[in-house]
Write an enzyme that holds these catalytic residues in place. Structure first.
Site, PDB file in Angstrom:
ATOM      1  N   HIS A  16      33.299 -78.475 -30.190  1.00 51.85           N
ATOM      2  CA  HIS A  16      31.882 -78.111 -30.095  1.00 51.85           C
ATOM      3  C   HIS A  16      31.033 -79.313 -30.483  1.00 51.85           C
ATOM      4  O   HIS A  16      31.316 -80.003 -31.460  1.00 51.85           O
ATOM      5  CB  HIS A  16      31.536 -76.947 -31.027  1.00 51.85           C
TER       6      HIS A  16
ATOM      7  N   ASP B 267      24.608 -62.926 -32.943  1.00 54.59           N
ATOM      8  CA  ASP B 267      24.031 -64.276 -32.960  1.00 54.59           C
ATOM      9  C   ASP B 267      22.972 -64.442 -31.890  1.00 54.59           C
ATOM     10  O   ASP B 267      21.926 -65.045 -32.134  1.00 54.59           O
ATOM     11  CB  ASP B 267      25.128 -65.324 -32.767  1.00 54.59           C
TER      12      ASP B 267
ATOM     13  N   ARG C  36      15.034 -66.232 -34.635  1.00 59.16           N
ATOM     14  CA  ARG C  36      14.827 -67.483 -35.366  1.00 59.16           C
ATOM     15  C   ARG C  36      13.941 -68.430 -34.573  1.00 59.16           C
ATOM     16  O   ARG C  36      13.100 -69.141 -35.129  1.00 59.16           O
ATOM     17  CB  ARG C  36      16.172 -68.155 -35.659  1.00 59.16           C
TER      18      ARG C  36
ATOM     19  N   SER D  17      25.697 -69.571 -36.805  1.00 63.41           N
ATOM     20  CA  SER D  17      25.437 -69.375 -35.382  1.00 63.41           C
ATOM     21  C   SER D  17      26.503 -70.066 -34.542  1.00 63.41           C
ATOM     22  O   SER D  17      27.095 -69.474 -33.633  1.00 63.41           O
ATOM     23  CB  SER D  17      24.051 -69.919 -35.030  1.00 63.41           C
TER      24      SER D  17
ATOM     25  N   LYS E 105      30.482 -67.901 -32.721  1.00 60.92           N
ATOM     26  CA  LYS E 105      30.943 -67.905 -31.324  1.00 60.92           C
ATOM     27  C   LYS E 105      32.274 -68.638 -31.202  1.00 60.92           C
ATOM     28  O   LYS E 105      33.154 -68.216 -30.439  1.00 60.92           O
ATOM     29  CB  LYS E 105      29.886 -68.548 -30.422  1.00 60.92           C
TER      30      LYS E 105
END
Length: 422
Positions: A82, A160, A167, A182, A186
């Site tokens: 990620h 999320d 947010r 967050s 995932k």
């Protein structure tokens, strides 16, 4: 709960489970969750709170389990990567097939871009026919058949998606525990048992300072380890755009150059560095990621992945028909490139979106002809801008103004990888 957090207290596990479940299913009002998020933004969360908040978000939807998948009689090693988002950050596109070609399986939940940061799915969807909307059964089959899948998060961690939208409109995005939970909710839900994080630092990154990036990286690594996922992070420089393209189809074209054994040196370097980390985290040794680029096996895996998801690489990639070229006013050496200036130019051209759900132009983007430290001749092209909407060009050119320079001395080179955590 709002009062507890407002006054600097600690939320219990039961309270966190209740509020995440209640908000996901509409039993907690937006106004109340907004107040709680602001209290968290102002007073933070402990490590234990952040871990429980993340676990509750993972538990708000389905958690994929691909442990039954096997290759050569042994369990298929599943690993993912990620990135916190950067400019020209197309690394996922060449990286996944390299790792797949080395024997790992990669279930990659990816997103679409918002603001100046490009999205992997936007880039891939510039390939004719490509779809990222995959069912769990299709992801499982694709992992078995070709070794990887790149898909929209869908129902992974639905809490999320709802909390992030809130947010975004309540000025509570810039919170380390909320960012970390967050991202990790995932990633932990997608089924990989090893994870490498690429945390960007600099002008074109979400996090501008190394201290901020280091803190976020450590929190995310701790969340992964607490969940039993082998997790590590690299801090990487994002002051200058990665590679020589920023946009959607232009980044796919550059990724294909890398998979063919060429491409910009920085993209190749980061691809191979992250591949080595992913393979090590997954427990795969005895393979050389660079060899997959030389022998064409990574390109073969990418073609198989794209075909499995409906894409047709035989059709030309789109490219904006309205163009503008920025040329050098004098000879010299290319100075620093401000990644944010280049990103905003690409956004103005139509490569990005201002709000979720906005459409993007697949063929919009910026091509960089000279990187920092390279010699420049007077009058030669420095940037080419592409868009389908000619009236976007002046605003894009204005964003580039001041984002580059040509001088007598080369800028001080910066390392691409700043540190490793975990």
């Amino acid at each position: 709960m709002i009062r507890t957090k407002r006054d600097g207290g600690v939320l219990s596990d039961a309270a966190i489970d209740w509020v995440i479940d209640g908000y996901t299913h509409g039993r907690v009002a937006d106004e109340q969750m907004a107040a709680l998020l602001m209290a968290i933004f102002l007073n933070g969360m402990s490590a234990a709170e952040t871990t429980r908040w993340t676990a509750a978000m993972v538990g708000s939807g389905e958690r994929f389990d691909f442990t039954a998948l096997r290759r050569g009689g042994a369990p298929l090693a599943l690993v993912d990567k990620h990135s916190t988002g950067g400019v020209g950050d197309k690394i996922t596109i060449p990286l996944l097939p390299v790792v797949m070609a080395c024997g790992a399986g990669v279930p990659q939940a990816s997103g679409r871009g918002l603001g100046h940061t490009g999205g992997t799915l936007d880039k891939l969807e510039s390939i004719a026919g490509f779809t990222a909307e995959l069912s769990k059964d299709r992801i499982r089959q694709q992992l078995s058949d070709v070794g990887g899948a790149i898909f929209a998060a869908g129902e992974l961690a639905p809490a999320d998606r709802k909390i992030y939208a809130l947010r975004d409109i309540t000025a509570t995005v810039d919170s380390t525990p909320l960012i970390a939970s967050s991202v990790m909710s995932k990633k932990l839900a997608e089924g990989a048992r090893a994870l490498v994080l690429d945390v960007k630092v600099g002008r074109g990154a979400f996090l501008k300072t190394e201290a901020e990036a280091r803190l976020l990286a450590q929190v995310m690594v701790d969340l992964g380890v607490a969940d039993g996922v082998a997790t590590r992070a690299l801090l990487t420089d994002m002051n200058c755009p990665l590679g020589c393209t920023v946009g959607n189809s232009v980044e796919i074209a550059e990724s294909l150059e890398v998979l063919a054994g060429g491409g910009p040196a920085d993209v190749v370097e980061l691809t191979l560095t992250l591949a080595a980390e992913m393979l090590d985290a997954a427990g795969i040794d005895g393979t050389d990621p660079a060899e997959t680029l030389r022998d064409g096996s990574a390109m073969d895996r990418f073609r198989a992945l794209v075909a499995a998801q409906g894409g047709d690489l035989s059709r030309p990639l789109p490219l904006g028909t309205a163009t503008e070229t920025v040329t050098a006013p004098q000879g010299g050496i290319m100075g620093d490139l401000d990644a944010m200036g280049v990103a905003m130019a690409a956004w103005r051209l139509g490569a990005g979106r201002a709000q979720p759900g906005d459409s993007v132009q697949s063929g919009a983007g910026v091509r960089i002809h000279r990187k920092p430290g390279e010699p420049v001749a007077a009058g030669e092209p420095l940037f080419t801008l592409y868009t389908e909407t000619a009236e976007r060009l002046p605003a894009a050119l204005a964003e580039l103004d001041g984002a580059w320079s040509v001088g007598a001395a080369a800028p001080t080179p910066r390392p691409l990888v700043l540190d490793r955590i975990g």
